[in-house]
Design an enzyme around this catalytic site. Structure first.
Site, PDB file in Angstrom:
ATOM      1  N   HIS A 127      22.940   5.713  95.058  1.00  0.00           N
ATOM      2  CA  HIS A 127      21.551   5.514  95.033  1.00  0.00           C
ATOM      3  C   HIS A 127      20.649   6.591  94.612  1.00  0.00           C
ATOM      4  O   HIS A 127      19.502   6.112  94.217  1.00  0.00           O
ATOM      5  CB  HIS A 127      21.076   4.956  96.638  1.00  0.00           C
ATOM      6  CG  HIS A 127      20.985   6.172  97.427  1.00  0.00           C
ATOM      7  ND1 HIS A 127      22.258   6.738  98.201  1.00  0.00           N
ATOM      8  CD2 HIS A 127      19.983   7.062  97.883  1.00  0.00           C
ATOM      9  CE1 HIS A 127      21.690   7.951  98.912  1.00  0.00           C
ATOM     10  NE2 HIS A 127      20.348   8.072  98.575  1.00  0.00           N
ATOM     11  N   ASP A 157      28.615   4.318  97.726  1.00  0.00           N
ATOM     12  CA  ASP A 157      27.515   5.058  97.432  1.00  0.00           C
ATOM     13  C   ASP A 157      27.917   6.342  96.713  1.00  0.00           C
ATOM     14  O   ASP A 157      27.508   7.513  97.100  1.00  0.00           O
ATOM     15  CB  ASP A 157      26.773   5.327  98.836  1.00  0.00           C
ATOM     16  CG  ASP A 157      25.351   5.838  98.481  1.00  0.00           C
ATOM     17  OD1 ASP A 157      24.867   5.474  97.586  1.00  0.00           O
ATOM     18  OD2 ASP A 157      24.666   6.659  99.067  1.00  0.00           O
ATOM     19  N   GLY A 252      15.861  14.437  99.529  1.00  0.00           N
ATOM     20  CA  GLY A 252      16.102  15.357  98.324  1.00  0.00           C
ATOM     21  C   GLY A 252      17.382  15.768  98.501  1.00  0.00           C
ATOM     22  O   GLY A 252      18.058  16.367  97.650  1.00  0.00           O
ATOM     23  N   ASN A 253      17.925  16.209  99.576  1.00  0.00           N
ATOM     24  CA  ASN A 253      19.264  16.692  99.823  1.00  0.00           C
ATOM     25  C   ASN A 253      20.119  15.560  99.491  1.00  0.00           C
ATOM     26  O   ASN A 253      21.430  15.914  99.661  1.00  0.00           O
ATOM     27  CB  ASN A 253      19.472  16.903 101.480  1.00  0.00           C
ATOM     28  CG  ASN A 253      18.557  18.378 101.338  1.00  0.00           C
ATOM     29  OD1 ASN A 253      18.442  19.198 100.642  1.00  0.00           O
ATOM     30  ND2 ASN A 253      18.317  18.649 102.713  1.00  0.00           N
ATOM     31  N   SER A 254      20.147  14.322  99.403  1.00  0.00           N
ATOM     32  CA  SER A 254      21.122  13.280  99.280  1.00  0.00           C
ATOM     33  C   SER A 254      21.782  13.479  97.950  1.00  0.00           C
ATOM     34  O   SER A 254      21.289  13.638  96.912  1.00  0.00           O
ATOM     35  CB  SER A 254      20.293  12.108  99.214  1.00  0.00           C
ATOM     36  OG  SER A 254      21.052  10.842  99.403  1.00  0.00           O
ATOM     37  N   LEU A 313      38.467  -8.465 109.839  1.00  0.00           N
ATOM     38  CA  LEU A 313      38.648  -7.596 110.747  1.00  0.00           C
ATOM     39  C   LEU A 313      37.781  -7.879 112.053  1.00  0.00           C
ATOM     40  O   LEU A 313      36.624  -7.974 111.866  1.00  0.00           O
ATOM     41  CB  LEU A 313      38.856  -6.184 110.537  1.00  0.00           C
ATOM     42  CG  LEU A 313      40.029  -5.643 109.420  1.00  0.00           C
ATOM     43  CD1 LEU A 313      39.530  -4.339 108.926  1.00  0.00           C
ATOM     44  CD2 LEU A 313      41.271  -6.013 109.770  1.00  0.00           C
TER      45      LEU A 313
END
Length: 478
Positions: A127, A157, A252-254, A313
């Protein structure tokens, strides 16, 4: 006649008078009051070093980790044309981070990433770089480089980018194992939230512990369902088996690394649980064992070759464990088997309960998904399951899922994840609080019927009794 003795006496008298007058004047003006004495400042330790040695060693370890890891963490800026969106996206309390821009024009979004090789390969979140038209990366030494997208996978991701031109001597991080990391273990999360490589928020380091493993958030599934480039039925292929931490993770740490105290990457910072969009105690990271497999596929093939069993499942609870004759409340229920698929060909049936894959215990649906997602199409896996209260072992040759983009709808068409019970001819989905409120139920329990197959077993009943929207809380008194 000049008398030196008399002259000297006059000088002494005048000087004395001048001094006394000055003292009197200063006293009257308050100049001679006592001042504050400078205290004697102490710098000696008040607690013996041996009494806090473990804490000092831990602090030194954090310092060393930050020193080693930070040079390999990069700030990523991605330019894209997009419609307005908020600074964070997601479902319910769970959030991905995206930098906000209120105008439907060229947007400058960003996040973090980390170098995994000296020639400039970088791991980050999908993302962060999705639909980017230009990507730049900023290093800790203030160098700036253009980067190219190698590949991305919205189902995990994970994305890989590469610095286009450089000296091929970049600092990089080594890989640890998310399988081996334990709940309660110290970790360090590193990110570079500052824009432009010169912000006062560049390179933040936070510490915490692994709070839990195997957290399913339904966050990636929601992203797929809302993505017009993918068929909504593909949402079930999203692999959500996050590491949870109490280390502070903010916008911002993503995409930054989560590392152990030996500096090895064990996860990729990805999301938070928050009602406000900012940190509230729960951070989540993609397990690095899964991310590494995805990265290798993206570099080698440009896309992920997703292994496939061909089953849907369900969770096992205490009631089901007793009904199925299981030795413990563990495993996952096979609710449906794709006809002609790998599991069907191997002999797996609905209502089997899978308890391990290749000897690795399966506790949750997301855990089984991750184990299969880390295999390659064509691999053979040993599936241990229970059927009619008895254990069995079946070998399955995995197929390959087709996850290629296939536009079939617009983003405005809402679609919910569903599952089909062919034995009843009903389509059902989990009852959430929002659905319960919409249908007028007081409690979000059981499942809700969303559709009835026109030629299924329940069709006759549906002609006289409306079933759509009905809540199912019990079958055969279970």
């Amino acid at each position: 006649m000049f008398d030196p003795l008399r002259t000297k006496a006059k000088v002494v008298i005048y000087t004395t008078l001048a001094f006394l007058f000055g003292v009197g004047l200063a006293s009257g003006m308050g100049w001679t009051e006592a001042g504050h004495a400078m205290p004697a400042l102490q710098t000696t330790a008040q607690i013996p070093e041996d009494a806090v040695q473990p804490a000092l060693q831990l602090s030194a370890a954090f310092e060393r980790v930050a020193e080693v890891v930070t040079p390999a963490v990069v700030r990523i800026e991605a330019e894209r044309h997009a419609s307005p969106q908020r600074g964070v996206t997601g479902a319910g309390p769970f959030r991905f981070f995206r930098d906000p821009d209120p105008e439907p024009r060229l947007q400058l979004a960003g996040g973090s990433g980390f170098l995994v090789s000296k020639d400039g390969y970088i791991l980050t979140n999908n993302h962060v770089v999705a639909d980017a038209e230009r990507i730049r990366v900023y290093l800790v030494d203030r160098r700036v480089f253009d980067a190219e997208l190698v590949g991305r996978d919205p189902f995990t991701d994970v994305a890989v980018i590469k610095i286009s031109d450089g000296d091929n001597e970049f600092p990089f991080l080594s890989f640890g194992s998310s399988d081996e990391v334990r709940v309660g273990e110290w970790i360090v999360a590193v990110g570079n939230p500052g824009f432009g490589g010169g912000s006062t928020l560049d390179y933040t380091v936070t510490a915490g512990i692994i709070s839990a493993k195997g957290r399913p958030l339904q966050l990636l599934q929601t992203e797929i369902l809302n993505d017009p480039d993918y068929d909504p039925t593909l949402g079930g292929y999203a692999v959500e088996d996050f590491l949870q931490t109490d280390a502070v993770i903010n916008p911002g740490n993503s995409g930054g690394p989560m590392v152990d105290l030996r500096g090895r990457v064990v996860g990729i910072n990805s999301a938070i649980a928050s009602r406000t969009g900012f940190y509230q105690g729960y951070g989540f990271a993609i397990p690095i064992d899964l991310a590494r497999h995805v990265m290798e596929d993206l570099i080698e093939y440009g896309h992920v070759r997703r292994a496939l069993m061909g089953i849907s499942l369900g969770a096992i609870d205490a009631v089901k464990a007793e009904a199925y004759g299981l030795p413990s409340v563990s495993g996952v229920e096979v609710q449906d088997v794709t006809r002609g698929g790998p599991a069907d060909r191997a002999g797996i049936e609905p209502y089997d309960v899978i308890v391990s894959i290749d000897g690795v215990e399966v506790a949750t649906q997301s855990g089984l998904q991750q184990l299969i997602a880390r295999r390659n199409p064509g691999d053979r896996v040993k599936v241990r399951l229970y059927r009619d209260g008895k254990p069995r072992e079946i070998e399955v040759e995995l197929g390959e899922a087709d996850l290629s983009p296939a536009p079939t709808r617009t983003a405005a068409e809402p679609t919910r994840p569903t599952r089909v019970d062919e034995k009843l001819g009903l389509r059902m989905e989990d009852m959430t609080r929002d659905i319960a409120a919409e249908l007028g139920y007081d409690e979000a329990e059981g499942v809700v019927i969303t559709d009835v197959a026109p030629d299924g077993p329940a069709a006759e009943i549906a002609r006289s009794l409306p079933l759509e929207g009905a809540r199912v809380v019990e079958i055969n008194r279970q």
